[in-house]
Design an enzyme around this catalytic site. Structure first.
Site, PDB file in Angstrom:
ATOM      1  N   ASP A  62       0.815  -1.207   0.000  1.00  0.00           N
ATOM      2  CA  ASP A  62       0.000   0.000   0.000  1.00  0.00           C
ATOM      3  C   ASP A  62       0.857   1.268   0.000  1.00  0.00           C
ATOM      4  O   ASP A  62       1.852   1.364   0.728  1.00  0.00           O
ATOM      5  CB  ASP A  62      -0.896  -0.012   1.242  1.00  0.00           C
ATOM      6  N   GLU A  71       1.496  -0.279  -4.947  1.00  0.00           N
ATOM      7  CA  GLU A  71       0.589   0.800  -5.322  1.00  0.00           C
ATOM      8  C   GLU A  71       1.357   2.118  -5.273  1.00  0.00           C
ATOM      9  O   GLU A  71       1.893   2.494  -4.232  1.00  0.00           O
ATOM     10  CB  GLU A  71      -0.605   0.881  -4.369  1.00  0.00           C
TER      11      GLU A  71
END
Length: 548
Positions: free
Chosen positions: A202, A267
Site C-alpha cells: 500500500d 501501489e
C-alpha cells in the site's frame, strides 16, 4: 527478461474488498467466510490470483487501512484459521493469493503508537515520525494530508507533532528505523509461512520523506477559487517519493525472496512521473510489478492509453487497474454520455485482456456495475464526508456485491441493514441473473479473460508500434511466433484505421454483447472500419490511423 515472477507477468488478478464481498454471519459486513464461499465465482472468471484487501483488526476509520495488529484477523471478519482455509481453497482452484501489506502507517490505536506517544524515550520512541514545533507552536513545515488539513497533529503527552499522510488517526511509521523494518519483515514472513503468494504494498510513494523536513514549494495556481483538495496546491518534493523508498523495498524483497515464487505488487500515487517510478521501483531488489491510478483519473482517450503504454521502459512491470476501492468504477467514470453500457463494457473487457504486464479486475467489474449513488447520510468514507458534494468519496465503488437478484440485499447479507446500502440498479446485474444470459457482461468478461489465456502474445508478449490518432488506439503484441494487432475505437462515433498490408489475417472472435456491430475491412483490404466503442484483434501490421 522482466523481473516479474513467472506467474505474475501476464497474470490476471481479482481484487476482493472483503467488507463488501459476501456476508456469511449476518451482521451486515462482509467477512472471510464470505470470501471463502465466493472463491468458486472468482475461479470461474479464469483469473490466476486474488488480491484480498485488509481484514486485520481495525477501528474501521479508514475501513481496513488503519490497522491495530498486522498478524491477526478482525473479529468482525472471522478468525486466523479462516485465512488458512481461504489459502488452501484458493490453491485448490489454481489461484494465487496476495494480501495487503500496509507498511507506511498504522492506526493510532495500535500498541506501537500507544507506546511511542507516551514519551521521547523507550523502545518504541522512534517507530513513528515525530518533530518539534516551530518557535511559534505551529507544525514543523507546510506538509498537507491527502485527506485534508495539515499532515501534522500535536501530541501533548510527548510534546511533539506526529506525521500522518492520511487521517490523523493513521500516524506514519518511521521506515528509516531498523526496528520498524525488522517488524514489517517479520510480519511478511508470518503470512508467507502461512502460504500466501505475495503482497500488494500500500501507498509506496509515502514510505519516505526528506529528513530535513523542508516545506514543499507551491504548485502553479491561477489565483482563482482554491480547489476543495488543497493537497494539489503543493509540489510534493519533500513529503513523499524520497530515494530512501528503495531501501524499504529492498528489505521487503529480501524477505519475499526467501520463499519460492512469491511476489510484491506495489501501489504508487498519481503524482507526476508515476510511470518512471514504476520502472525505478521494479527490479531484482524491489517490486515485481506496480500500478498507479493516474490513468484511471484521466479521460478515456487513445492519447492517454498510448502515453501509458509508451511512458515506461518496462511496460511488462505495469499492473493495469481500471477500477478499485479507491476510485469511481470505470463503467460509470469513462462511459460516454448516452452510450450503451454493455457495448462499452465489452470494449473495456477486451482492452483489459490485451494489455501487457499484469491486469487486476475489481470485484463487481465483471458485472459491469455502475458506481453507486449514495445519499449523504449513507456515506462512510471520511474522505467523501469531508469533501461532499464536490467529491463524493470512495463509497460508491465499495457498496456490496450483488449475488442474487431476487434476494434481500441482493444476496450479500441476511441483515436488515448493511454497512453500505446495496445500490438499487445493482440488483438486476446480480451474478445469478447474468449467469442465465448469454452475452451478459459476466459472459463477456469470462470470454475476454479466456482470450488472454489462449494467446501467448497477450500474456507474455512485447508491446510495440503503439499509435493513436483521434479516438483510435492501436498496438502490436508478439511472442512465440504469434503477432497480433489490436485496434480500438474509444469513442461513441465511427472511426477508421488504415491497414499497412492486405489482406490481413482473419480477425479473432472477440467477446461482444448480442447485436453489437463488428469492425469490417473494406473491399480493397486497406481500411478497417470501426463502429463506435469497438475492438479488433488480428494479425496485421500498422501504418497510420485517422478519423473519417
Amino acid at each position: 527478461m522482466s523481473q516479474a515472477s513467472s506467474w505474475l507477468r501476464g497474470a490476471a488478478l481479482y481484487q476482493i474488498y472483503p467488507l463488501s464481498f459476501l456476508d456469511r454471519n449476518g451482521d451486515g459486513w462482509g467477512d472471510l467466510d464470505g470470501v471463502l464461499d465466493g472463491l468458486g465465482h472468482v475461479a470461474s472468471l479464469g483469473v490466476q490470483g486474488v488480491w484480498i484487501s485488509p481484514f486485520y483488526p481495525s477501528p474501521q476509520k479508514d475501513f481496513g487501512y488503519d490497522i491495530t495488529d498486522h498478524r491477526a484477523v478482525d473479529p468482525r471478519m472471522g478468525r486466523l484459521e479462516t485465512v488458512d482455509r481461504i489459502i488452501e481453497a484458493a490453491h485448490g482452484y489454481g489461484l494465487k493469493v496476495i494480501l495487503d501489506l500496509v507498511c507506511g502507517h498504522t492506526s493510532d490505536a495500535h500498541p506501537w503508537f500507544s507506546n511511542s506517544r507516551r514519551s521521547r524515550g523507550g523502545a518504541f520512541a522512534d517507530w513513528y515520525v515525530w518533530a518539534d514545533p516551530r518557535p511559534d507552536g505551529t507544525p514543523p513545515n507546510n506538509w498537507l494530508s491527502v485527506f485534508g488539513g495539515p499532515a501534522w497533529t500535536w501530541e501533548p503527552r510527548r510534546r511533539q507533532y506526529y506525521l500522518h499522510h492520511f487521517l490523523s488517526s493513521q500516524p506514519a511509521l518511521n521506515l528509516h528505523d531498523e526496528a520498524v523494518l525488522q517488524a514489517l519483515g517479520d510480519t511478511a514472513a508470518f503470512w508467507l509461512e502461512r502460504g500466501v503468494d505475495g503482497f500488494r504494498i500500500d501507498a509506496v510513494d509515502f514510505f519516505a520523506h526528506d529528513p530535513q523536513l523542508r516545506s514543499n514549494p507551491a504548485a502553479a495556481w491561477n489565483g482563482a477559487e482554491p480547489p476543495a483538495k488543497l493537497f494539489s496546491l503543493q509540489q510534493h518534493l519533500y513529503d513523499m517519493m524520497h530515494p530512501a523508498i528503495h531501501t524499504v523495498l529492498a528489505r521487503l524483497r529480501a524477505v519475499v525472496d526467501r520463499y519460492p515464487d512469491r511476489v510484491l505488487l506495489g501501489e504508487l500515487s498519481s503524482q507526476p512521473g508515476a510511470a518512471r517510478r514504476i520502472a525505478a521501483y521494479c527490479g531484482p531488489q524491489g517490486l515485481h510489478a506496480a500500478y498507479t491510478l493516474s490513468l484511471a483519473k484521466q479521460p478515456f482517450t487513445a492519447q492517454n492509453f498510448a502515453g501509458a503504454l509508451t511512458g515506461t521502459p518496462q511496460p511488462e512491470a505495469i499492473c493495469w487497474s481500471f477500477s478499485n476501492h479507491d476510485v469511481e468504477r470505470a463503467a460509470s467514470r469513462w462511459l460516454p454520455p448516452g452510450a450503451d453500457p454493455e457495448r462499452f463494457n465489452a470494449l473495456l473487457a477486451t482492452l483489459f485482456a490485451v494489455l501487457p504486464g499484469t491486469v487486476c479486475l475489481y470485484q463487481g467489474e465483471e458485472l459491469a456495475l455502475p458506481n453507486a449513488l449514495l445519499a449523504p447520510e449513507d456515506l462512510r468514507d471520511p474522505f467523501g464526508i469531508a469533501y461532499w458534494p464536490d467529491f463524493q468519496g470512495r463509497d460508491g465503488s465499495r457498496t456490496p456485491m450483488p449475488w442474487r437478484s431476487g434476494a434481500a440485499n441482493a444476496g450479500f447479507s441476511s441483515a436488515v441493514e448493511t454497512w453500505l446500502p446495496v445500490a438499487e440498479p445493482h440488483h438486476a446485474l446480480a451474478v445469478d441473473a447474468q449467469e442465465r444470459r448469454t452475452g451478459s457482461p459476466l459472459d463477456v468478461w469470462r470470454n475476454a479473460l479466456r482470450l488472454r489465456r489462449r494467446h501467448p502474445a497477450l500474456r507474455q508478449g512485447d508491446v510495440t508500434a503503439v499509435e493513436e490518432a483521434g479516438s483510435v488506439l492501436a498496438f502490436e503484441r508478439a511472442a512465440e511466433g504469434e503477432e497480433l494487432l489490436a485496434v480500438f475505437n474509444l469513442s461513441d462515433q465511427p472511426a477508421e484505421y488504415a491497414l499497412k498490408r492486405k489482406p490481413p489475417m482473419a480477425a479473432l472472435d472477440l467477446p461482444r454483447p448480442p447485436g453489437a456491430p463488428v469492425p469490417e475491412v473494406t473491399a480493397d483490404g486497406r481500411t478497417l472500419v470501426l463502429p463506435p466503442l469497438s475492438a479488433f484483434l488480428g494479425a496485421a501490421l500498422l501504418k497510420r490511423v485517422h478519423n473519417p
